[in-house]
Design a protein around this motif. Sequence first.
Motif, PDB file in Angstrom:
ATOM      1  N   THR A 159       0.830  -1.210   0.000  1.00  0.00           N
ATOM      2  CA  THR A 159       0.000   0.000   0.000  1.00  0.00           C
ATOM      3  C   THR A 159       0.862   1.257   0.000  1.00  0.00           C
ATOM      4  OG1 THR A 159      -1.775  -1.137   1.191  1.00  0.00           O
ATOM      5  CG2 THR A 159      -1.791   1.266   1.237  1.00  0.00           C
ATOM      6  N   LEU A 160       1.883   1.243   0.852  1.00  0.00           N
ATOM      7  CA  LEU A 160       2.774   2.409   0.933  1.00  0.00           C
ATOM      8  C   LEU A 160       3.513   2.635  -0.378  1.00  0.00           C
ATOM      9  CD1 LEU A 160       4.051   4.657   2.646  1.00  0.00           C
ATOM     10  CD2 LEU A 160       5.752   2.979   3.426  1.00  0.00           C
ATOM     11  N   LEU A 161       4.034   1.556  -0.951  1.00  0.00           N
ATOM     12  CA  LEU A 161       4.771   1.684  -2.207  1.00  0.00           C
ATOM     13  C   LEU A 161       3.853   2.078  -3.360  1.00  0.00           C
ATOM     14  CD1 LEU A 161       7.574   1.488  -3.435  1.00  0.00           C
ATOM     15  CD2 LEU A 161       7.179  -0.946  -3.855  1.00  0.00           C
ATOM     16  N   THR A 162       2.607   1.637  -3.303  1.00  0.00           N
ATOM     17  CA  THR A 162       1.643   2.035  -4.331  1.00  0.00           C
ATOM     18  C   THR A 162       1.406   3.538  -4.289  1.00  0.00           C
ATOM     19  OG1 THR A 162       0.526  -0.107  -4.261  1.00  0.00           O
ATOM     20  CG2 THR A 162      -0.716   1.734  -5.181  1.00  0.00           C
ATOM     21  N   GLN A 166       3.474   4.368  -7.406  1.00  0.00           N
ATOM     22  CA  GLN A 166       2.556   4.420  -8.545  1.00  0.00           C
ATOM     23  C   GLN A 166       1.932   5.792  -8.748  1.00  0.00           C
ATOM     24  OE1 GLN A 166      -0.155   1.080  -8.944  1.00  0.00           O
ATOM     25  NE2 GLN A 166      -1.787   2.391  -9.719  1.00  0.00           N
ATOM     26  N   TYR A 167       1.649   6.495  -7.656  1.00  0.00           N
ATOM     27  CA  TYR A 167       0.920   7.760  -7.779  1.00  0.00           C
ATOM     28  C   TYR A 167       1.796   9.003  -7.662  1.00  0.00           C
ATOM     29  CZ  TYR A 167      -3.152   4.771  -7.438  1.00  0.00           C
ATOM     30  OH  TYR A 167      -4.089   3.786  -7.663  1.00  0.00           O
ATOM     31  N   ILE A 168       3.071   8.825  -7.304  1.00  0.00           N
ATOM     32  CA  ILE A 168       3.953   9.993  -7.198  1.00  0.00           C
ATOM     33  C   ILE A 168       5.201   9.819  -8.070  1.00  0.00           C
ATOM     34  CG2 ILE A 168       5.321  11.442  -5.648  1.00  0.00           C
ATOM     35  CD1 ILE A 168       3.391  10.710  -3.391  1.00  0.00           C
ATOM     36  N   LEU A 169       6.079   8.866  -7.708  1.00  0.00           N
ATOM     37  CA  LEU A 169       7.375   8.748  -8.385  1.00  0.00           C
ATOM     38  C   LEU A 169       7.243   8.423  -9.870  1.00  0.00           C
ATOM     39  CD1 LEU A 169       9.592   6.881  -5.759  1.00  0.00           C
ATOM     40  CD2 LEU A 169       9.604   9.301  -6.356  1.00  0.00           C
ATOM     41  N   ALA A 170       6.488   7.384 -10.200  1.00  0.00           N
ATOM     42  CA  ALA A 170       6.374   6.981 -11.605  1.00  0.00           C
ATOM     43  C   ALA A 170       5.749   8.064 -12.483  1.00  0.00           C
ATOM     44  CB  ALA A 170       5.601   5.666 -11.718  1.00  0.00           C
ATOM     45  N   PRO A 171       4.617   8.691 -12.067  1.00  0.00           N
ATOM     46  CA  PRO A 171       4.053   9.762 -12.904  1.00  0.00           C
ATOM     47  C   PRO A 171       4.989  10.959 -13.055  1.00  0.00           C
ATOM     48  CG  PRO A 171       2.408   8.952 -11.362  1.00  0.00           C
ATOM     49  CD  PRO A 171       3.725   8.356 -10.946  1.00  0.00           C
ATOM     50  N   VAL A 172       5.689  11.312 -11.973  1.00  0.00           N
ATOM     51  CA  VAL A 172       6.632  12.435 -12.051  1.00  0.00           C
ATOM     52  C   VAL A 172       7.773  12.092 -13.003  1.00  0.00           C
ATOM     53  CG1 VAL A 172       8.348  13.757 -10.763  1.00  0.00           C
ATOM     54  CG2 VAL A 172       6.067  13.407  -9.798  1.00  0.00           C
ATOM     55  N   THR A 173       8.263  10.852 -12.913  1.00  0.00           N
ATOM     56  CA  THR A 173       9.321  10.406 -13.815  1.00  0.00           C
ATOM     57  C   THR A 173       8.875  10.505 -15.269  1.00  0.00           C
ATOM     58  OG1 THR A 173      10.245   8.876 -12.172  1.00  0.00           O
ATOM     59  CG2 THR A 173      10.766   8.442 -14.473  1.00  0.00           C
ATOM     60  N   SER A 174       7.682  10.000 -15.563  1.00  0.00           N
ATOM     61  CA  SER A 174       7.159  10.041 -16.931  1.00  0.00           C
ATOM     62  C   SER A 174       6.959  11.472 -17.405  1.00  0.00           C
ATOM     63  CB  SER A 174       5.838   9.268 -17.024  1.00  0.00           C
ATOM     64  OG  SER A 174       6.026   7.912 -16.680  1.00  0.00           O
ATOM     65  N   LEU A 175       6.527  12.346 -16.498  1.00  0.00           N
ATOM     66  CA  LEU A 175       6.336  13.754 -16.844  1.00  0.00           C
ATOM     67  C   LEU A 175       7.660  14.419 -17.174  1.00  0.00           C
ATOM     68  CD1 LEU A 175       4.447  16.235 -17.008  1.00  0.00           C
ATOM     69  CD2 LEU A 175       4.878  16.599 -14.568  1.00  0.00           C
ATOM     70  N   LEU A 176       8.688  14.140 -16.359  1.00  0.00           N
ATOM     71  CA  LEU A 176       9.994  14.760 -16.562  1.00  0.00           C
ATOM     72  C   LEU A 176      10.663  14.295 -17.846  1.00  0.00           C
ATOM     73  CD1 LEU A 176      11.462  14.732 -12.926  1.00  0.00           C
ATOM     74  CD2 LEU A 176      10.704  16.723 -14.250  1.00  0.00           C
ATOM     75  N   GLU A 177      10.334  13.081 -18.287  1.00  0.00           N
ATOM     76  CA  GLU A 177      10.942  12.621 -19.535  1.00  0.00           C
ATOM     77  C   GLU A 177      10.025  12.861 -20.731  1.00  0.00           C
ATOM     78  OE1 GLU A 177      11.922   8.483 -19.480  1.00  0.00           O
ATOM     79  OE2 GLU A 177       9.974   7.865 -18.739  1.00  0.00           O
TER      80      GLU A 177
END
Length: 317
Positions: A159-162, A166-177
């Motif tokens: 739950t914590l990693l999700t 999933q909702y912070i790190l991955a979307p921010v990464t995709s946005l930055l690239e």
Amino acid sequence: MSLITLICGFSASTTFATNLQNVKSSLVTSNYARTKYPIVFNHGMFGFTRLGTASFGIDYFYQVLPDLARNGATVFATQVSPLESTELRGEQLLQQVDEVLAITGATKVNLIGHSHGGPTIRYIEIVAPEKVASLTAVAGTIKGSKVADDILNNTTAKTLLTIVGQYILAPVTSLLEGNPSLPNNLEHSLKSISEQGAAEFNAQYPSAAIPKDCSQGQKITNNGVYHYSWTGTSQVTNIFDVVDSAISQLAPLSYKNRDNDGLVSRCNTHLGQVIRDNYDQSHLDQVNQILGLRALFSPDPVAQYRQQANRLKLEGL
């Protein structure tokens, strides 16, 4: 001038074709890494091509592609979902492999994948072996990582990693690239890189390149594809690399030993010819992260990729 240019001391121009990064050098100093077929890199979980812009950014395979370009290679880095299943990431990668073939006029590519990138590049061999000259898995989750199994079986950790992943790190990464539309699903990702998920994937798509034990697999399989792999068995390699050191404590907790690089056990990374499986490197050291911090006397990751390109070249690949 990019961060990589400043550090490497030569000019490298980068172009993007959809999700594809093609690094070229304006100063080619040798043909040491000039393979017959283009070299295509694929990142792992929470990975990226570049964070930031062409003028100021950091690549996932830090300093690697510019070095290969300077030594004569035709190199690309692909951009797939940071958190998704092997099959979905593989389909995304396949589109970019086709793009590389169209851009270069080549008939095949040499694929190099780190971590989850190992099974992802293997997916291309499964669905389109005629497009693959070689696979190189670096710390690849070929037989999975028990870290993922443990997280999946721990409701609090998942739950914590999700929330964070999933909702912070991955979307921010995709946005930055520059591709915020990439789908991300932590559970799909964890299942794919878990030991259970990897076993199911390998049972469905068996390969002679994957050994049944901790030995080497078949280097050249019946489809003519060459297979290579390497990994490390260190966790804390540089006291200043606090992020890497923190991440690299997960596998010792899961496996109750240190026969791993902090995220994947040594034997689970084996694919084809095992170049070496006990480098003094952690999981992120093997892509020269973070910012090139590593053990003082450990092998230079940039040189390792250059040597692998030369190995492929000498094989006529």
